[in-house]
Design a protein around this motif. Structure first.
Motif, PDB file in Angstrom:
ATOM      1  N   THR A 266       0.951  -1.317   0.026  1.00  0.00           N
ATOM      2  CA  THR A 266      -0.029  -0.026   0.102  1.00  0.00           C
ATOM      3  C   THR A 266       0.957   1.111   0.103  1.00  0.00           C
ATOM      4  OG1 THR A 266      -1.634   1.189   1.098  1.00  0.00           O
ATOM      5  CG2 THR A 266      -0.284  -0.115   2.489  1.00  0.00           C
ATOM      6  N   ARG A 267       0.338   2.356  -0.566  1.00  0.00           N
ATOM      7  CA  ARG A 267       1.191   3.637  -0.391  1.00  0.00           C
ATOM      8  C   ARG A 267       0.700   4.498   0.720  1.00  0.00           C
ATOM      9  NH1 ARG A 267      -2.598   7.436  -4.198  1.00  0.00           N
ATOM     10  NH2 ARG A 267      -1.023   8.858  -3.880  1.00  0.00           N
ATOM     11  N   TYR A 268       0.011   4.172   1.466  1.00  0.00           N
ATOM     12  CA  TYR A 268      -0.408   4.932   2.600  1.00  0.00           C
ATOM     13  C   TYR A 268      -0.104   4.548   3.652  1.00  0.00           C
ATOM     14  CZ  TYR A 268      -4.220   6.693  -0.673  1.00  0.00           C
ATOM     15  OH  TYR A 268      -4.831   7.240  -1.881  1.00  0.00           O
ATOM     16  N   ALA A 269       0.811   3.883   3.841  1.00  0.00           N
ATOM     17  CA  ALA A 269       1.661   3.422   4.987  1.00  0.00           C
ATOM     18  C   ALA A 269       2.827   4.233   5.389  1.00  0.00           C
ATOM     19  CB  ALA A 269       1.967   1.868   5.328  1.00  0.00           C
ATOM     20  N   HIS A 270       2.830   4.933   6.483  1.00  0.00           N
ATOM     21  CA  HIS A 270       4.155   5.784   6.528  1.00  0.00           C
ATOM     22  C   HIS A 270       5.534   4.963   6.664  1.00  0.00           C
ATOM     23  CE1 HIS A 270       5.954   9.982   7.145  1.00  0.00           C
ATOM     24  NE2 HIS A 270       6.768   9.451   7.877  1.00  0.00           N
ATOM     25  N   ARG A 271       5.277   4.063   7.427  1.00  0.00           N
ATOM     26  CA  ARG A 271       6.324   3.354   8.078  1.00  0.00           C
ATOM     27  C   ARG A 271       5.762   1.915   8.315  1.00  0.00           C
ATOM     28  NH1 ARG A 271      11.273   4.919  12.220  1.00  0.00           N
ATOM     29  NH2 ARG A 271      12.110   2.913  12.526  1.00  0.00           N
ATOM     30  N   ILE A 272       6.500   0.701   7.828  1.00  0.00           N
ATOM     31  CA  ILE A 272       6.143  -0.356   8.170  1.00  0.00           C
ATOM     32  C   ILE A 272       7.359  -1.384   8.820  1.00  0.00           C
ATOM     33  CG2 ILE A 272       5.350  -2.843   7.283  1.00  0.00           C
ATOM     34  CD1 ILE A 272       3.887  -1.132   5.058  1.00  0.00           C
ATOM     35  N   GLU A 273       7.129  -1.717  10.076  1.00  0.00           N
ATOM     36  CA  GLU A 273       8.072  -2.567  10.664  1.00  0.00           C
ATOM     37  C   GLU A 273       7.298  -4.033  11.139  1.00  0.00           C
ATOM     38  OE1 GLU A 273      10.308  -1.189  14.116  1.00  0.00           O
ATOM     39  OE2 GLU A 273      10.404   0.919  13.273  1.00  0.00           O
ATOM     40  N   GLN A 274       8.077  -4.951  10.615  1.00  0.00           N
ATOM     41  CA  GLN A 274       7.827  -6.458  10.748  1.00  0.00           C
ATOM     42  C   GLN A 274       8.608  -7.317  11.586  1.00  0.00           C
ATOM     43  OE1 GLN A 274       6.336  -8.171   6.925  1.00  0.00           O
ATOM     44  NE2 GLN A 274       6.785  -6.221   5.912  1.00  0.00           N
ATOM     45  N   PHE A 275       8.009  -8.113  12.402  1.00  0.00           N
ATOM     46  CA  PHE A 275       8.608  -9.256  13.106  1.00  0.00           C
ATOM     47  C   PHE A 275       8.028 -10.432  12.746  1.00  0.00           C
ATOM     48  CE2 PHE A 275       5.284  -7.449  15.841  1.00  0.00           C
ATOM     49  CZ  PHE A 275       4.710  -8.618  16.007  1.00  0.00           C
ATOM     50  N   THR A 276       8.946 -11.739  12.741  1.00  0.00           N
ATOM     51  CA  THR A 276       8.488 -13.104  12.511  1.00  0.00           C
ATOM     52  C   THR A 276       8.455 -13.724  13.887  1.00  0.00           C
ATOM     53  OG1 THR A 276      10.689 -13.527  11.767  1.00  0.00           O
ATOM     54  CG2 THR A 276       8.882 -13.105  10.213  1.00  0.00           C
ATOM     55  N   GLY A 277       7.840 -14.693  13.979  1.00  0.00           N
ATOM     56  CA  GLY A 277       7.740 -15.486  15.068  1.00  0.00           C
ATOM     57  C   GLY A 277       6.831 -14.812  16.217  1.00  0.00           C
ATOM     58  N   ASP A 278       7.416 -15.223  17.667  1.00  0.00           N
ATOM     59  CA  ASP A 278       6.570 -14.511  18.720  1.00  0.00           C
ATOM     60  C   ASP A 278       7.734 -13.543  19.137  1.00  0.00           C
ATOM     61  OD1 ASP A 278       4.686 -16.436  18.725  1.00  0.00           O
ATOM     62  OD2 ASP A 278       5.874 -17.635  20.025  1.00  0.00           O
ATOM     63  N   ILE A 279       7.065 -12.383  19.767  1.00  0.00           N
ATOM     64  CA  ILE A 279       7.928 -11.269  20.231  1.00  0.00           C
ATOM     65  C   ILE A 279       7.593 -11.114  21.743  1.00  0.00           C
ATOM     66  CG2 ILE A 279       6.194  -9.698  19.370  1.00  0.00           C
ATOM     67  CD1 ILE A 279       8.325  -7.504  18.817  1.00  0.00           C
TER      68      ILE A 279
END
Length: 616
Positions: A266-279
């Protein structure tokens, strides 16, 4: 010489505007019959430093000309002062009422407003065109007097006079960029109806009403929105939230479990941070702290929104940290109502019928269901965090045969808690929807009602398509239920109309934006944006929805249509009828096409792989 050139230039531009001019203004309405603001000037001026009175040519003409702001002339060019003086002088001579606010000590002019008969009756609904209506217009305050309540007091004083003079309604057209004037009108008791496009084409005037409003970018404090989720949710709900906010200039930050195959495009997200697995909670706090530092200083705390009820439950352990640094939506004691059994008493108080229900916490209680309840029944999770081994949204059992044996396996996971309820007969179209944005006290600021067209699977599944359909009975009960919950934010309520009796049976309530929220947005009522505005202390800028609009999830709709036709419930001819427009789609949006194209590529690739495997 300069004045002559300025007047000549203004005349040329004025005549060009008569050939073609297109203005977009927000239409607001106040029902003076039900208006309940201050009744007397003494109440309005109690403790104030200014005085209100009706203006006149002798005392006020020159001061109005000297303080008149150029932006009120937009979109036409600012009038030269001699031309402006003649125009205001003509207003006084024509008997158009003018009201002014002046400093009680220095007698300095602080604000002005005019009151005249409403001049665009054709843009109003038919039932309101015959009513006597007025138009407060050209409201302004001098720069040094803004932010002190003068505009609101001046407007209330004018409405009191209009009510005394027999006007039933007051309407006003406000440019989207004049956000301070729009705030003053809303605080005085006005409500937004929509947008009016007006102007001239080849010298012929025109006025067109349009549902919804597009406010000017940068009109509000830039308060970021943070969406956090420990559950992977790469789909329509998250995407609809980002679009509803991002289209209006709200910076959206994501800290979610990935990968985001579609939402990440999407073009409307200012910043995307992802994580995989449990946090862990500590890691989550560190990531959020770094994100807050990247945002920089803000006058208000960022707004945090949840995607699912699971996130509300999973983030409860770090609630003190979140409350310190964020304004959290939903607001209130939402944790109590995550379990659907706790929603039933308020639903009864609101006037809904409630099906016979039983909470199941162990396999030992299954026999009691067969003894006490009449089949068919439906079984669903008590809450999203009590799913356990129950992987379906809902299951239906026509008879006790096989129910106990099949249901026992769900309780192999000790976290499983289920709710068994009487099945209410009816078609997919008997399932009614209500979506609202509520303030911190649970009062609905804006809302949309409708019903489902099809579900997948048919009868008790996810909505694949639905339409706007105003139902007064559903709206009345749902608004009361929101007030009983006392939870602020986005609220979605489902109920089912029982075949034969037409009674409304309560199904459930969700306390977060839903995948079907684009149905409200396409109808002109952006409920997700309004929950954000409520969180930052802004008045409601939403307007009533248009009478027809629809929503379709293409992926679910194709499967729902295939099953419905296969079971002989409907024919292809009935299913191919176009939905009432405009239509909002799940992943597809003309202004944000990449998520849909990525889904389309994956869907075509999957079909090709299945075809190749079949040929082998």
């Amino acid at each position: 010489m300069n004045d002559k050139y300025r007047n000549y230039s203004w005349e040329i531009r004025k005549r060009l505007n008569k050939i073609y001019r297109r203005v977009e203004s927000v239409l607001v309405e106040c029902n003076l019959k039900e208006w309940g603001q201050a009744e007397t000037a003494e109440e309005l001026l109690d403790g104030k430093f200014f005085a209100l009175r009706e203006g006149n040519e002798t005392d006020d003409l020159e001061d109005i000309v000297a303080t008149f702001p150029d932006e009120l002339s937009a979109p036409t060019p600012a009038m030269p002062r001699p031309v402006l003086r003649n125009e205001i002088y003509g207003r006084f001579k024509a008997g158009i009422a003018c009201f002014v606010a002046r400093d009680s000590i220095t007698n300095q002019l602080l604000g002005v407003i005019w009151l005249r008969d409403w001049y665009y009756p054709n843009v109003l609904p038919l039932e309101k065109r015959a009513s006597k209506a007025c138009a407060p217009s050209r409201l302004y305050t001098v720069p040094e007097a803004r932010g002190k309540g003068i505009a609101t007091a001046l407007l209330c004083y004018t409405l009191n006079i209009a009510k005394q003079r027999g006007y039933a309604f007051a309407y006003a057209l406000i440019r989207p960029k004049r956000i301070f004037s729009l705030r003053a009108f809303l605080k005085a008791g006005f409500a937004i109806l929509g947008t009016v496009l007006h102007g001239s084409r080849l010298g012929c005037p025109f006025q067109v009403f349009r549902y919804g409003v597009r406010l000017a970018s940068g009109s509000f404090p830039v308060v970021p929105v943070v969406i956090v989720s420990k559950v992977r949710h790469d789909g329509s709900t998250l995407l609809s939230m980002i679009r509803a906010l991002g289209r209006n200039g709200v910076p959206v930050y994501l800290l979610v479990k990935g990968p985001l195959t579609y939402t990440g495009k999407t073009r409307y997200a200012h910043r995307i941070e992802q994580f995989t697995g449990d946090i862990t909670d500590q890691e989550l706090i560190q990531r959020l702290t770094a994100m807050l530092a990247a945002m920089g200083s803000c006058k208000q705390k960022p707004v945090m929104m949840h995607i699912t009820e699971n996130d509300i439950f999973n983030l409860h352990s770090i609630r003190p940290f979140l409350e310190k640094h964020f304004t959290i939506l939903p607001m209130g004691d939402v944790g109590h109502y995550l379990e659907k059994a706790n929603q039933l008493p308020p639903a009864v108080e609101a006037g809904f019928c409630v099906p016979q229900s039983m909470v199941l916490q162990s396999a030992d209680e299954l026999d009691a269901v067969c003894e006490r309840m009449q089949f068919p029944i439906i079984v669903k999770p008590l809450a999203r965090h009590t799913v356990g081994n129950f992987l379906e949204k809902v299951l239906i059992y026509d008879s006790p045969a096989g129910f106990v044996e099949q249901a026992k396996q769900f309780f192999d996971d000790e976290r499983t808690k289920l709710l068994a309820q009487e099945y209410i007969p009816g078609s997919d179209q008997d399932v009614l929807l209500f979506m609202a944005s509520c303030d911190v006290l649970g009062r609905a600021r804006a809302y949309v009602s409708g019903h489902k067209l099809r579900q997948k699977p048919p009868g008790f599944g996810l909505m694949s398509s639905g339409v706007i359909h105003q139902d007064d009975k559903m709206e009345e009960k749902s608004i009361k239920l929101c007030e009983l919950f006392k939870i602020g934010g986005f609220i979605g309520i489902e109920a089912k109309r029982r075949q034969g009796t037409q009674d409304l049976y309560y199904i459930e309530t969700n306390f977060r934006p839903e995948a079907i929220s684009p149905l409200a947005e396409i109808a002109g009522t952006n409920l997700v944006l309004d929950t954000y505005l409520a969180a930052i202390g802004e008045p409601c800028f939403a307007c009533p929805p248009r009478p027809s609009a629809s929503y379709m999830n293409l992926q679910l709709e194709i499967e729902a249509v295939r099953v419905s036709v296969g079971e002989g419930k409907v024919t292809w001819a009935e299913l191919l009828k176009p939905l009432p427009g405009p239509t909002a789609y799940c992943l597809f949006a003309p202004d944000d096409p990449l998520p849909f194209f990525r889904w389309l590529v994956d869907a075509v690739r999957l079909k090709i792989m299945r075809a190749l495997n079949f040929l082998r």
